[in-house]
Structure formats: C-alpha cells, structure tokens
Design a protein around this motif. Structure first.
Motif, PDB file in Angstrom:
ATOM      1  N   LEU A  42       0.849  -1.194   0.000  1.00 18.25           N
ATOM      2  CA  LEU A  42       0.000   0.000   0.000  1.00 18.25           C
ATOM      3  C   LEU A  42       0.882   1.241   0.000  1.00 18.25           C
ATOM      4  CD1 LEU A  42      -2.884   1.217   0.178  1.00 18.25           C
ATOM      5  CD2 LEU A  42      -2.591   1.255   2.668  1.00 18.25           C
ATOM      6  N   GLY A  43       0.783   2.035  -1.058  1.00 15.64           N
ATOM      7  CA  GLY A  43       1.473   3.318  -1.113  1.00 15.64           C
ATOM      8  C   GLY A  43       0.615   4.373  -0.437  1.00 15.64           C
ATOM      9  N   THR A  44       1.209   5.132   0.478  1.00 16.87           N
ATOM     10  CA  THR A  44       0.436   6.147   1.204  1.00 16.87           C
ATOM     11  C   THR A  44       1.014   7.537   0.941  1.00 16.87           C
ATOM     12  OG1 THR A  44       1.791   6.077   3.226  1.00 16.87           O
ATOM     13  CG2 THR A  44      -0.033   4.485   3.046  1.00 16.87           C
ATOM     14  N   GLN A  45       0.178   8.536   1.168  1.00 14.87           N
ATOM     15  CA  GLN A  45       0.604   9.936   1.070  1.00 14.87           C
ATOM     16  C   GLN A  45       0.057  10.704   2.272  1.00 14.87           C
ATOM     17  OE1 GLN A  45      -1.565   8.798  -1.761  1.00 14.87           O
ATOM     18  NE2 GLN A  45       0.259   7.632  -2.365  1.00 14.87           N
ATOM     19  N   GLU A  46       0.728  11.800   2.591  1.00 21.21           N
ATOM     20  CA  GLU A  46       0.345  12.685   3.698  1.00 21.21           C
ATOM     21  C   GLU A  46       0.358  11.981   5.061  1.00 21.21           C
ATOM     22  OE1 GLU A  46      -2.896  15.413   3.199  1.00 21.21           O
ATOM     23  OE2 GLU A  46      -2.537  15.640   1.049  1.00 21.21           O
ATOM     24  N   LEU A  47       1.274  11.049   5.215  1.00 26.15           N
ATOM     25  CA  LEU A  47       1.379  10.334   6.500  1.00 26.15           C
ATOM     26  C   LEU A  47       2.369  11.076   7.402  1.00 26.15           C
ATOM     27  CD1 LEU A  47       0.625   7.955   8.265  1.00 26.15           C
ATOM     28  CD2 LEU A  47       2.317   6.568   7.061  1.00 26.15           C
ATOM     29  N   ASN A  88       5.402  11.906   4.951  1.00 26.39           N
ATOM     30  CA  ASN A  88       6.132  10.919   4.164  1.00 26.39           C
ATOM     31  C   ASN A  88       5.206  10.281   3.137  1.00 26.39           C
ATOM     32  OD1 ASN A  88       4.838   8.465   5.165  1.00 26.39           O
ATOM     33  ND2 ASN A  88       5.966   8.763   7.078  1.00 26.39           N
ATOM     34  N   ASN A  89       5.806   9.537   2.231  1.00 26.68           N
ATOM     35  CA  ASN A  89       5.059   8.706   1.267  1.00 26.68           C
ATOM     36  C   ASN A  89       5.387   7.251   1.557  1.00 26.68           C
ATOM     37  OD1 ASN A  89       4.335  11.121  -0.058  1.00 26.68           O
ATOM     38  ND2 ASN A  89       6.081  10.983  -1.448  1.00 26.68           N
ATOM     39  N   ASN A  90       5.155   6.805   2.772  1.00 23.25           N
ATOM     40  CA  ASN A  90       5.544   5.440   3.153  1.00 23.25           C
ATOM     41  C   ASN A  90       4.855   4.375   2.306  1.00 23.25           C
ATOM     42  OD1 ASN A  90       6.278   5.278   6.750  1.00 23.25           O
ATOM     43  ND2 ASN A  90       7.368   6.256   5.080  1.00 23.25           N
ATOM     44  N   ILE A  91       5.631   3.353   1.995  1.00 25.71           N
ATOM     45  CA  ILE A  91       5.071   2.138   1.401  1.00 25.71           C
ATOM     46  C   ILE A  91       4.939   1.128   2.529  1.00 25.71           C
ATOM     47  CG2 ILE A  91       5.412   0.265  -0.249  1.00 25.71           C
ATOM     48  CD1 ILE A  91       7.104   2.235  -1.919  1.00 25.71           C
ATOM     49  N   ILE A 124       5.098  26.136  -2.114  1.00 27.40           N
ATOM     50  CA  ILE A 124       6.410  25.524  -2.301  1.00 27.40           C
ATOM     51  C   ILE A 124       6.691  24.551  -1.159  1.00 27.40           C
ATOM     52  CG2 ILE A 124       8.886  25.930  -2.416  1.00 27.40           C
ATOM     53  CD1 ILE A 124       7.529  26.795  -4.920  1.00 27.40           C
ATOM     54  N   PHE A 125       6.529  23.265  -1.447  1.00 28.83           N
ATOM     55  CA  PHE A 125       6.821  22.208  -0.478  1.00 28.83           C
ATOM     56  C   PHE A 125       7.790  21.218  -1.117  1.00 28.83           C
ATOM     57  CE2 PHE A 125       2.380  23.290   0.757  1.00 28.83           C
ATOM     58  CZ  PHE A 125       2.608  23.649   2.070  1.00 28.83           C
ATOM     59  N   PRO A 126       8.692  20.651  -0.346  1.00 29.88           N
ATOM     60  CA  PRO A 126       9.480  19.535  -0.889  1.00 29.88           C
ATOM     61  C   PRO A 126       8.540  18.381  -1.252  1.00 29.88           C
ATOM     62  CG  PRO A 126      10.448  20.343   1.149  1.00 29.88           C
ATOM     63  CD  PRO A 126       9.106  20.995   1.024  1.00 29.88           C
ATOM     64  N   ARG A 127       8.789  17.787  -2.381  1.00 40.06           N
ATOM     65  CA  ARG A 127       8.042  16.607  -2.806  1.00 40.06           C
ATOM     66  C   ARG A 127       9.031  15.461  -2.951  1.00 40.06           C
ATOM     67  NH1 ARG A 127       2.367  17.155  -2.461  1.00 40.06           N
ATOM     68  NH2 ARG A 127       1.919  19.362  -2.784  1.00 40.06           N
ATOM     69  N   ILE A 128       8.613  14.281  -2.527  1.00 39.30           N
ATOM     70  CA  ILE A 128       9.536  13.147  -2.479  1.00 39.30           C
ATOM     71  C   ILE A 128       8.961  11.924  -3.179  1.00 39.30           C
ATOM     72  CG2 ILE A 128      10.751  13.855  -0.380  1.00 39.30           C
ATOM     73  CD1 ILE A 128       8.888  12.057   1.233  1.00 39.30           C
ATOM     74  N   VAL A 129       9.849  10.989  -3.467  1.00 37.25           N
ATOM     75  CA  VAL A 129       9.442   9.701  -4.021  1.00 37.25           C
ATOM     76  C   VAL A 129      10.117   8.611  -3.197  1.00 37.25           C
ATOM     77  CG1 VAL A 129      11.248   9.855  -5.787  1.00 37.25           C
ATOM     78  CG2 VAL A 129       9.387   8.220  -6.070  1.00 37.25           C
ATOM     79  N   THR A 130       9.346   7.602  -2.814  1.00 33.58           N
ATOM     80  CA  THR A 130       9.848   6.462  -2.046  1.00 33.58           C
ATOM     81  C   THR A 130      10.043   5.276  -2.990  1.00 33.58           C
ATOM     82  OG1 THR A 130       8.679   7.188  -0.063  1.00 33.58           O
ATOM     83  CG2 THR A 130       9.354   4.887  -0.134  1.00 33.58           C
ATOM     84  N   ILE A 131      11.194   4.634  -2.887  1.00 33.41           N
ATOM     85  CA  ILE A 131      11.529   3.510  -3.764  1.00 33.41           C
ATOM     86  C   ILE A 131      11.977   2.335  -2.895  1.00 33.41           C
ATOM     87  CG2 ILE A 131      12.979   2.731  -5.680  1.00 33.41           C
ATOM     88  CD1 ILE A 131      13.568   5.983  -5.820  1.00 33.41           C
ATOM     89  N   ILE A 132      11.378   1.177  -3.109  1.00 29.12           N
ATOM     90  CA  ILE A 132      11.851  -0.028  -2.414  1.00 29.12           C
ATOM     91  C   ILE A 132      11.997  -1.176  -3.410  1.00 29.12           C
ATOM     92  CG2 ILE A 132      10.823   0.600  -0.183  1.00 29.12           C
ATOM     93  CD1 ILE A 132       8.617  -1.485  -0.721  1.00 29.12           C
ATOM     94  N   ALA A 144       8.883  -1.155  -6.094  1.00 29.83           N
ATOM     95  CA  ALA A 144       7.673  -0.376  -5.808  1.00 29.83           C
ATOM     96  C   ALA A 144       8.077   1.087  -5.609  1.00 29.83           C
ATOM     97  CB  ALA A 144       6.969  -0.903  -4.566  1.00 29.83           C
ATOM     98  N   ILE A 145       7.376   1.975  -6.288  1.00 25.85           N
ATOM     99  CA  ILE A 145       7.664   3.410  -6.260  1.00 25.85           C
ATOM    100  C   ILE A 145       6.394   4.145  -5.880  1.00 25.85           C
ATOM    101  CG2 ILE A 145       8.338   5.402  -7.678  1.00 25.85           C
ATOM    102  CD1 ILE A 145       9.949   3.434  -9.417  1.00 25.85           C
ATOM    103  N   ASN A 146       6.498   5.050  -4.919  1.00 23.28           N
ATOM    104  CA  ASN A 146       5.314   5.774  -4.439  1.00 23.28           C
ATOM    105  C   ASN A 146       5.629   7.251  -4.298  1.00 23.28           C
ATOM    106  OD1 ASN A 146       2.632   6.003  -3.228  1.00 23.28           O
ATOM    107  ND2 ASN A 146       3.707   6.351  -1.314  1.00 23.28           N
ATOM    108  N   THR A 147       4.674   8.112  -4.712  1.00 25.37           N
ATOM    109  CA  THR A 147       4.955   9.543  -4.677  1.00 25.37           C
ATOM    110  C   THR A 147       3.692  10.369  -4.459  1.00 25.37           C
ATOM    111  OG1 THR A 147       6.225  11.272  -5.805  1.00 25.37           O
ATOM    112  CG2 THR A 147       4.682   9.990  -7.164  1.00 25.37           C
TER     113      THR A 147
END
Length: 256
Positions: A42-47, A88-91, A124-132, A144-147
């Motif tokens: 499960l890819g999540t956003q705004e956690l 975070n964008n935790n997976i 203007i906020f930092p935006r990130i991508v999570t990769i596992i 798996a990539i989540n953003t």
C-alpha cells in the motif's frame, strides 16, 4: 497480490495521532482496513509522524518504508509548522524489503512568474518519491515506487513527472509498481505524455477513472493512480471509500 494507493489526509486530528472527538481512532480504523482488505503493498501519502506511530501499533505484521519531506532531525521534529507538514510517502508491506531509498523531486517551477505565484500561495513544499526493492512470496524481486506530486502548478508538475520518469527508467530491470497521489487528472496533457512514455517501458496505468478526491475540489476524474509493468496480470480493480477518515478514495488492484 493486492496493491493500493491511499492519501491518508494530513489534518489536525491525524497529525495528533488520529483520535477523534467521538472516541474512535482513525489510526485503528485504517489499520483494520489494511488487514481486512489483505493488502500486500500500500502506497500512502500525507502520512505524518504521530499518525504513523499510531497506525503501526495495530499492524504488527507490516512494516513502513520511506523518509520524510523535511527529513528526520531536530528542526523537523521541533518547529511546529515544519513538524505539522513533515509528511512521508511510506510504502506499507508484509514482504521482505531488500533496498529502500527516498529521493527529492524538483520544487522550483521553470517559469519565474510561476515561482513568484507559488511563493505567494505558499505552495512551495518539498516533494519526495519512495523507492523499495522487495521480494514477494515467490522470491520475485519487484520495485515499488510511491509519490505525491505538486498541486496545481502545471510547470512544476511537468518537472516532477520528468524526474519521476528518469527514476523509473533506472529500475526497469525489475517488474515495477508505481502508486501515488499525482494531483493530475487523465485529461491533463502533461500526464498523458507521461503515460505514453511509460508505455515505452511496458508500464501501463490501471484504468480506474472514478473521481478520487473530495467533492470540494473541482476535478471530474481520478488524481490517484496505479501503474504496473505488463508482467502483472490484473484480476480485479476498483476504489474504496473510507468515509471521513480521509478526503481521498483508495485505488486498488489485484494481480498475479
């Protein structure tokens, strides 16, 4: 394998751990939902940090992967305005994870007028991508990539999509799963260009077009999306409405 993407909503209640005025816990309800739906990824956003800690208490068989947009340091953990929006964008997954990375996406628009406007609007906020890189139950290695992309600034969204595409290309030796709140509808020319570029890598968007964000936003189709390599065979797909726990619908797909 069941895969999903869900924006968990960064609001005051959830930033403080998800305990509602009616005595119910959003964190517990989210955790029960993940268990009941039997999600594998499960890819999540705004956690946010406190919300994550509470959800984790109810998910002993899952692990959370990914860093925060402002990092994990004294400043991000102590200055309230930064702490409140240090998402975070935790997976979340049950699978064994071999590698993990969190990378920054561009945050400055090409156009100076767009930059000035973004600063005025406090966008203007930092935006990130999570990769596992994980191993599924068959020992198959999967990326798996989540953003979570920028909201509204088209010029910046294009920069972020270009960067995201470059990241995806680096991992194309693996079967790829991409999840996220892209803040872009499928009617958007920039997004369609991104979709077509991914097709060249044999990666395809799951065709779910239902409106996925709160009705107050003037969108007509989904802004939350899942992409999959063609190695995966889709057997089911859809959306889940979690009520007032979040202002987004969850998008999911089941594959073999």
């Amino acid at each position: 394998m069941k895969i999903g993407t869900l924006n968990l909503r960064n609001n005051k209640v959830n930033r403080e751990g998800g305990l509602r005025s009616d005595g119910f816990s959003n964190a517990k309800m989210i955790a029960n939902h993940i268990i009941n739906e039997q999600f594998d990824i499960l890819g999540t956003q705004e956690l946010t940090r406190n919300y994550k800690k509470e959800i984790m208490k109810f998910l002993p068989n899952y692990k959370f992967y990914g860093g925060y947009r402002y990092g994990n340091n004294i400043i991000s953990n102590s200055i309230k305005i930064i702490k409140d929006y240090n998402e975070n964008n935790n997976i979340i997954t049950k699978y064994k994870v071999i590698k993990k990375r969190t990378k920054l996406l561009p945050i400055i628009p090409f156009n100076i007028n767009k930059l000035i406007n973004a600063i005025k609007l406090k966008k203007i906020f930092p935006r990130i991508v999570t990769i596992i890189i994980l191993e599924d139950s068959n020992k198959r290695k999967i990326c798996a990539i989540n953003t979570h992309l920028d909201f509204k600034i088209k010029n910046l969204q294009k920069r972020q999509l270009n960067k995201l595409f470059k990241i995806i290309k680096k991992y194309r030796k693996y079967p790829i799963i991409i999840t996220g709140d892209f803040n872009i509808e499928i009617t958007n020319d920039i997004f369609n260009e991104f979709i077509e570029k991914l097709k060249l890598l044999n990666i395809y968007r799951i065709d779910i077009n239902d409106k996925t964000n709160d009705r107050k936003f003037k969108t007509k189709t989904a802004i939350d999306h899942i992409f999959l390599s063609n190695e995966f065979k889709v057997i089911n797909k859809g959306v889940n409405d979690l009520g007032d726990i979040t202002d987004h619908k969850e998008v999911y797909v089941e594959v073999v």
